[in-house]
Design a protein around this motif. Sequence first.
Motif, PDB file in Angstrom:
ATOM      1  N   SER A 261      10.922 -36.007  -6.422  1.00 55.42           N
ATOM      2  CA  SER A 261       9.671 -35.302  -6.695  1.00 55.42           C
ATOM      3  C   SER A 261       8.489 -36.043  -6.087  1.00 55.42           C
ATOM      4  O   SER A 261       7.580 -35.429  -5.506  1.00 55.42           O
ATOM      5  CB  SER A 261       9.482 -35.168  -8.207  1.00 55.42           C
ATOM      6  N   GLY A 324      10.430 -24.410  -3.577  1.00 56.20           N
ATOM      7  CA  GLY A 324       9.148 -24.255  -4.263  1.00 56.20           C
ATOM      8  C   GLY A 324       7.932 -24.737  -3.520  1.00 56.20           C
ATOM      9  O   GLY A 324       6.829 -24.730  -4.072  1.00 56.20           O
ATOM     10  N   PRO A 337       2.494 -23.978  -9.793  1.00 56.05           N
ATOM     11  CA  PRO A 337       3.039 -24.048 -11.157  1.00 56.05           C
ATOM     12  C   PRO A 337       3.130 -22.695 -11.856  1.00 56.05           C
ATOM     13  O   PRO A 337       3.617 -22.608 -12.981  1.00 56.05           O
ATOM     14  CB  PRO A 337       2.030 -24.967 -11.862  1.00 56.05           C
ATOM     15  N   SER A 339       4.496 -18.895 -12.314  1.00 58.64           N
ATOM     16  CA  SER A 339       5.611 -17.997 -11.995  1.00 58.64           C
ATOM     17  C   SER A 339       5.088 -16.573 -11.846  1.00 58.64           C
ATOM     18  O   SER A 339       4.061 -16.204 -12.425  1.00 58.64           O
ATOM     19  CB  SER A 339       6.674 -18.052 -13.096  1.00 58.64           C
ATOM     20  N   LYS A 344      10.811 -17.772 -10.587  1.00 61.90           N
ATOM     21  CA  LYS A 344      10.402 -19.070 -11.102  1.00 61.90           C
ATOM     22  C   LYS A 344       9.216 -19.614 -10.325  1.00 61.90           C
ATOM     23  O   LYS A 344       9.029 -19.298  -9.150  1.00 61.90           O
ATOM     24  CB  LYS A 344      11.562 -20.063 -11.040  1.00 61.90           C
ATOM     25  N   SER A 345       8.441 -20.440 -10.964  1.00 62.64           N
ATOM     26  CA  SER A 345       7.309 -21.071 -10.290  1.00 62.64           C
ATOM     27  C   SER A 345       7.806 -22.083  -9.267  1.00 62.64           C
ATOM     28  O   SER A 345       8.980 -22.486  -9.283  1.00 62.64           O
ATOM     29  CB  SER A 345       6.413 -21.788 -11.320  1.00 62.64           C
ATOM     30  N   THR A 347       7.020 -25.165  -9.129  1.00 62.45           N
ATOM     31  CA  THR A 347       7.355 -26.385  -9.851  1.00 62.45           C
ATOM     32  C   THR A 347       8.771 -26.323 -10.403  1.00 62.45           C
ATOM     33  O   THR A 347       9.546 -27.288 -10.287  1.00 62.45           O
ATOM     34  CB  THR A 347       6.358 -26.603 -11.002  1.00 62.45           C
ATOM     35  N   GLU A 348       9.148 -25.182 -10.980  1.00 59.80           N
ATOM     36  CA  GLU A 348      10.486 -25.012 -11.556  1.00 59.80           C
ATOM     37  C   GLU A 348      11.561 -25.027 -10.472  1.00 59.80           C
ATOM     38  O   GLU A 348      12.633 -25.623 -10.644  1.00 59.80           O
ATOM     39  CB  GLU A 348      10.553 -23.712 -12.351  1.00 59.80           C
ATOM     40  N   ARG A 349      11.278 -24.356  -9.346  1.00 54.02           N
ATOM     41  CA  ARG A 349      12.266 -24.324  -8.255  1.00 54.02           C
ATOM     42  C   ARG A 349      12.493 -25.719  -7.677  1.00 54.02           C
ATOM     43  O   ARG A 349      13.616 -26.089  -7.342  1.00 54.02           O
ATOM     44  CB  ARG A 349      11.801 -23.369  -7.154  1.00 54.02           C
ATOM     45  N   GLU A 351      12.070 -28.610  -9.313  1.00 54.38           N
ATOM     46  CA  GLU A 351      12.804 -29.383 -10.316  1.00 54.38           C
ATOM     47  C   GLU A 351      14.298 -29.046 -10.286  1.00 54.38           C
ATOM     48  O   GLU A 351      15.149 -29.942 -10.357  1.00 54.38           O
ATOM     49  CB  GLU A 351      12.229 -29.113 -11.703  1.00 54.38           C
ATOM     50  N   ASP A 352      14.621 -27.758 -10.178  1.00 53.76           N
ATOM     51  CA  ASP A 352      16.025 -27.336 -10.144  1.00 53.76           C
ATOM     52  C   ASP A 352      16.720 -27.869  -8.897  1.00 53.76           C
ATOM     53  O   ASP A 352      17.871 -28.332  -8.962  1.00 53.76           O
ATOM     54  CB  ASP A 352      16.123 -25.811 -10.171  1.00 53.76           C
ATOM     55  N   LYS A 355      17.427 -31.540  -9.145  1.00 55.65           N
ATOM     56  CA  LYS A 355      18.412 -31.855 -10.173  1.00 55.65           C
ATOM     57  C   LYS A 355      19.820 -31.437  -9.791  1.00 55.65           C
ATOM     58  O   LYS A 355      20.788 -32.178 -10.021  1.00 55.65           O
ATOM     59  CB  LYS A 355      18.003 -31.186 -11.489  1.00 55.65           C
TER      60      LYS A 355
END
Length: 454
Positions: A261, A324, A337, A339, A344-345, A347-349, A351-352, A355
């Motif tokens: 990140s 993202g 950030p 959505s 998804k936003s 930020t979420e994309r 993070e996924d 991970k």
Amino acid sequence: MNVTSAGIGSGLDLEGIIEAYINAEAIPHELRLQNKEKRITTELSGVGQFKSALSNFQSVLKKLGSPEDFNKQISASSSDAVEVTTNGYASNGSFAIEVEQLAQGSRRQSTAFAASTDTVGTGTLTFSAGANTFDVNVDGTDDLSAIRDKINEQSGNFGVTANIINVQSGSYLVFNSSVSGDANNMTISSSDASLDAISTNTTQGVNDIAKSARAYVDGNLVEQDTNEFKNIIEDVTFTAKAENMGNPATISISQDEENGSKLVNEFVDAYNALRGTLDVLGNAENGALAFDANVRQVKAQLNSIVTESVSGLTGVHKGLSDIGVTIDKTGRLEVNPVSIGTMKSGTERLEDALKFNLEEVGEIFASSNGVSSKLTTLIESYNGSNGTLTLRNTELSKQASGIRDEYSALETRLRDYEDRLRRQFSYLDSTVASYNATGSWLASTLESMQPKKS
């Protein structure tokens, strides 16, 4: 300018006339040179800022030059008895490590000699430890010190160090091998019996034998020739530093999710800083490189690289937008950030992706056709030794230097012009002065011819 006193003879303001002529000649040329100098200086400054902005961005790209840059893991040990590292791809987990025995090399000692200046014999010494071997030739004139030096300086030496110790019982040649492992105990043989005292007759104490390292991983015995245990735990290397039986060290492996990140956000910030500099330089009203073709080209090329999919990738994520990172209406990158509907936003994309698909994120940036790779190539085409901006900077510097020559040439030309004017007006000055003198004489003569009043 030349200093004279034109007009003294005639009484005319010839200095003022000369100055007016010179100013009329000089001012247009000086204004032209001043405007040219300002234009070149402004452009040179703009190109310098352009190059600097590209270099700053490139320094961030270097951090994204390899897919492994994203695979940072946190590895830790609860004890100084064991150190641990990973290659970045190890699975998360923790393990108990007990070190029963550290690896060591072997040691041998010669028989006693009266002094280090004693000679031994002639022949060849052969040192072996496991599959390692090397030879040393000994001459009849070689004393113990010379033999020691020959061993230590032998180019094929696999790790044997020879020393001399001088004690009460005599002088000894001592040999230490750095090659550890149960199967790698050092042996010394010779081609001639005269060398037996420093070869076949050398002695070895019970604690001087080569040993392997022995450790237990969650209770399972493992042995290695050295203290480094590589891939016993897949993708992990742990190194034994001290024996700790009964007091196991716990080593833990976890993924450094913040690293990916941090790298992505640093890239976004650096890209936006570059775009901001280009917008300022290319500003139509007061930009140092207003309406500049290179500024427009780089903007377009940057936009193309960060919005296109990366060719050759087979995973789920093939471009920055998939993780993202998108571009806004001002041309800046963002990780939004917010959505939209079921999407998804940003930020979420991100993070996924970090991970669950960390390797794909690395490939988007650092594969052969990746974003970082293409941007680095683009920057080199402008900032490299033969790059567009480098050549342009060189040419502008030459032009700036040339302006000084033009000023010097103008000054020389004005001096010549002034000299010519002074010669011309000097003749006028003397002529008018002559006429004035004649006029004064005539006036005086005529006045003297007038009858006197009674």
